[in-house]
Design an enzyme around this catalytic site. Structure first.
Site, PDB file in Angstrom:
ATOM      1  N   GLN A   1      -9.736  -4.178  -3.199  1.00  0.00           N
ATOM      2  CA  GLN A   1     -11.954  -4.050  -2.655  1.00  0.00           C
ATOM      3  C   GLN A   1     -12.378  -4.399  -4.219  1.00  0.00           C
ATOM      4  O   GLN A   1     -13.519  -4.257  -3.952  1.00  0.00           O
ATOM      5  CB  GLN A   1     -11.489  -2.371  -2.987  1.00  0.00           C
TER       6      GLN A   1
ATOM      7  N   HIS B   1      -7.161   0.216  -6.342  1.00  0.00           N
ATOM      8  CA  HIS B   1      -7.314  -0.162  -5.271  1.00  0.00           C
ATOM      9  C   HIS B   1      -8.187  -1.546  -6.100  1.00  0.00           C
ATOM     10  O   HIS B   1      -9.420  -1.881  -5.525  1.00  0.00           O
ATOM     11  CB  HIS B   1      -8.311   0.490  -4.628  1.00  0.00           C
TER      12      HIS B   1
ATOM     13  N   ASP C   1     -16.915   7.165  -1.274  1.00  0.00           N
ATOM     14  CA  ASP C   1     -16.032   6.437  -0.718  1.00  0.00           C
ATOM     15  C   ASP C   1     -15.824   8.118   0.108  1.00  0.00           C
ATOM     16  O   ASP C   1     -16.671   8.989  -0.615  1.00  0.00           O
ATOM     17  CB  ASP C   1     -14.760   6.163  -1.600  1.00  0.00           C
TER      18      ASP C   1
ATOM     19  N   ARG D   1       0.928  -1.138  -0.528  1.00  0.00           N
ATOM     20  CA  ARG D   1      -0.560   0.057  -0.123  1.00  0.00           C
ATOM     21  C   ARG D   1       0.611   1.204  -0.540  1.00  0.00           C
ATOM     22  O   ARG D   1       1.814   1.122   0.610  1.00  0.00           O
ATOM     23  CB  ARG D   1      -1.150  -0.409   1.314  1.00  0.00           C
TER      24      ARG D   1
ATOM     25  N   ARG E   1     -13.752  -8.372   2.077  1.00  0.00           N
ATOM     26  CA  ARG E   1     -12.583  -8.227   1.535  1.00  0.00           C
ATOM     27  C   ARG E   1     -11.821  -9.636   2.046  1.00  0.00           C
ATOM     28  O   ARG E   1     -10.731  -9.891   1.264  1.00  0.00           O
ATOM     29  CB  ARG E   1     -11.670  -6.574   2.210  1.00  0.00           C
TER      30      ARG E   1
ATOM     31  N   CYS F   1     -16.394   1.634   0.313  1.00  0.00           N
ATOM     32  CA  CYS F   1     -15.077   0.908   0.960  1.00  0.00           C
ATOM     33  C   CYS F   1     -15.032   1.175   2.214  1.00  0.00           C
ATOM     34  O   CYS F   1     -13.873   0.283   2.523  1.00  0.00           O
ATOM     35  CB  CYS F   1     -14.026   1.411   0.069  1.00  0.00           C
TER      36      CYS F   1
HETATM   37  N1   CP Z   1     -11.251   0.517   2.196  1.00  0.00           N
HETATM   38  C1   CP Z   1     -10.416  -0.115   2.873  1.00  0.00           C
HETATM   39  O1   CP Z   1      -9.021  -0.803   2.376  1.00  0.00           O
HETATM   40  O2   CP Z   1      -9.519   0.244   3.897  1.00  0.00           O
HETATM   41  P1   CP Z   1      -8.774  -0.036   5.338  1.00  0.00           P
HETATM   42  O3   CP Z   1      -7.868   1.879   4.327  1.00  0.00           O
HETATM   43  O4   CP Z   1      -9.228  -0.251   5.828  1.00  0.00           O
HETATM   44  O5   CP Z   1      -7.411  -1.325   4.792  1.00  0.00           O
HETATM   45  N1  NVA Z   2      -9.569   6.844  -1.555  1.00  0.00           N
HETATM   46  C1  NVA Z   2      -9.866   6.461   0.030  1.00  0.00           C
HETATM   47  C2  NVA Z   2      -9.722   4.735  -0.266  1.00  0.00           C
HETATM   48  C3  NVA Z   2      -9.543   4.399   1.325  1.00  0.00           C
HETATM   49  C4  NVA Z   2     -10.031   3.168   1.594  1.00  0.00           C
HETATM   50  C5  NVA Z   2      -7.804   6.610   0.397  1.00  0.00           C
HETATM   51  O1  NVA Z   2      -7.264   6.206  -1.042  1.00  0.00           O
HETATM   52  O2  NVA Z   2      -7.948   7.184   1.352  1.00  0.00           O
END
Ligand code: CP
Ligand code: NVA
Length: 304
Positions: free
Chosen positions: A132, A129, A220, A102, A288, A260
């Site tokens: 997701q 993502h 989101d 990430r 997930r 999400c």
């Molecule tokens: N939706 C999602 O990826 O959540 P987190 O940021 O908690 O991993």
């Molecule tokens: N769009 C958000 C998703 C978090 C799971 C981010 O990138 O922070």
């Protein structure tokens, strides 16, 4: 398929295989049937950003598959002191059987994958993502039986999650109806990919039009991780894009609400909507786990 860096890495058949295996693993988990498909395998989990769902579901997922997961906050490793991504990728490949990442920049993941000799999975970047969207696809399939022909309305920020959803219209046959404020449209590359490959994405200037008769309305956060400095501007620019009850009423009667998570209640979504009977967000979060177990099993166990 060796890596899963983008939703576009999946063929239609691979997409279907993941959802089928995810459903099987979910049934087995509920029936307490062990499924140690990754016995003896280790996963590195490299995080530059915070996470609740992704971190826990991958960790638990590896445990349930008979494997082991190591959480690595990139700041606490030598990466935080300047060891290069290629060198880190080469070394990690000697220890573990797969890695999830990430990152802020998508290119960090692609660079790592270039030098790694193990499968690499995108656990969220600024561009995409994809894990997701596999969980969301499982959620929609459970509810509607078939993804083909579903209309999914995306309301709010044209962000990483939105980009992956748009591109998934190619493998799934879902129609993605997007409505964002001006200047916050999805990545043009995502729209081009969908249009060039038989996907269906329509951009509307008005959330109500996008939501009309949709099978699901998805939103989101308006402030993704890394955007904290532009929070005040974004909060002003997104007025009128909240997923509230009147907007949900524009969708089909049996529509579900997707998010999400984490949600910013009172900003992109109201309490009333996220806590309503139509909310699919908790199933989405649970899925997930099942979807990622399938992704891990298919990538890390070459015999499957
Ligand atoms: N939706 C999602 O990826 O959540 P987190 O940021 O908690 O991993
Ligand atoms: N769009 C958000 C998703 C978090 C799971 C981010 O990138 O922070």
């Amino acid at each position: 398929m060796r890596n899963f860096l983008s939703i576009t890495d999946l063929s239609e058949e691979e997409y279907e295989d993941i959802l089928t295996l995810a459903a099987r693993l979910k049934r087995q988990r509920y029936a307490c049937v062990p499924h140690p498909l990754l016995a003896g395998k280790t996963l590195a989990m490299i995080f530059e950003k915070a996470s609740t769902r992704t971190r826990i579901s991958f960790d638990v997922g590896m445990h349930e598959l008979g494997g082991y997961a190591i959480y690595l906050n990139s700041k606490d490793t030598q990466m935080g002191r300047g060891e290069t991504i290629p060198d880190t990728a080469r070394v990690m490949s000697r220890y573990v059987h797969g890695a999830i990442m990430r990152t802020y920049k998508h290119e960090t993941i692609t660079e790592f994958a270039k030098y790694a000799t193990i499968p690499v999975i995108n656990a969220l970047s600024d561009k995409e993502h994809p894990c997701q969207i596999m969980a969301d696809s499982l959620t929609l399939k459970e509810k509607f039986g078939d993804l083909n022909g579903l209309k999914i309305a995306w309301i709010g920020d044209g962000n990483n999650v939105c980009n992956s959803l748009i591109m998934a219209s190619v493998q799934t046959g879902m129609e993605i109806a997007v409505s964002t404020p001006k200047g916050y449209e999805p990545d043009p590359m995502a729209i081009k990919f969908a249009n060039d490959n038989g996907g269906k994405v329509i951009v509307y200037d008005n959330p109500k039009k996008a939501a009309k008769d949709a099978h699901a309305i998805y939103t989101d956060t308006w402030i993704s991780m890394g955007e904290e400095e532009i929070k005040d501007t974004k909060l002003k620019d997104f007025v009128g894009y909240q997923l509230d009850m009147p907007l949900l009423k524009s969708a089909a009667d049996d529509a579900i609400v997707l998010h999400c998570l984490p949600a910013h209640r009172g900003e992109e979504i109201t309490d009333e909507v996220i806590d309503s009977m139509q909310s699919g967000v908790w199933d989405q979060a649970e899925n997930r786990l099942h979807a990622q177990k399938a992704i891990l099993a298919l990538l890390l166990n070459q015999e499957l």
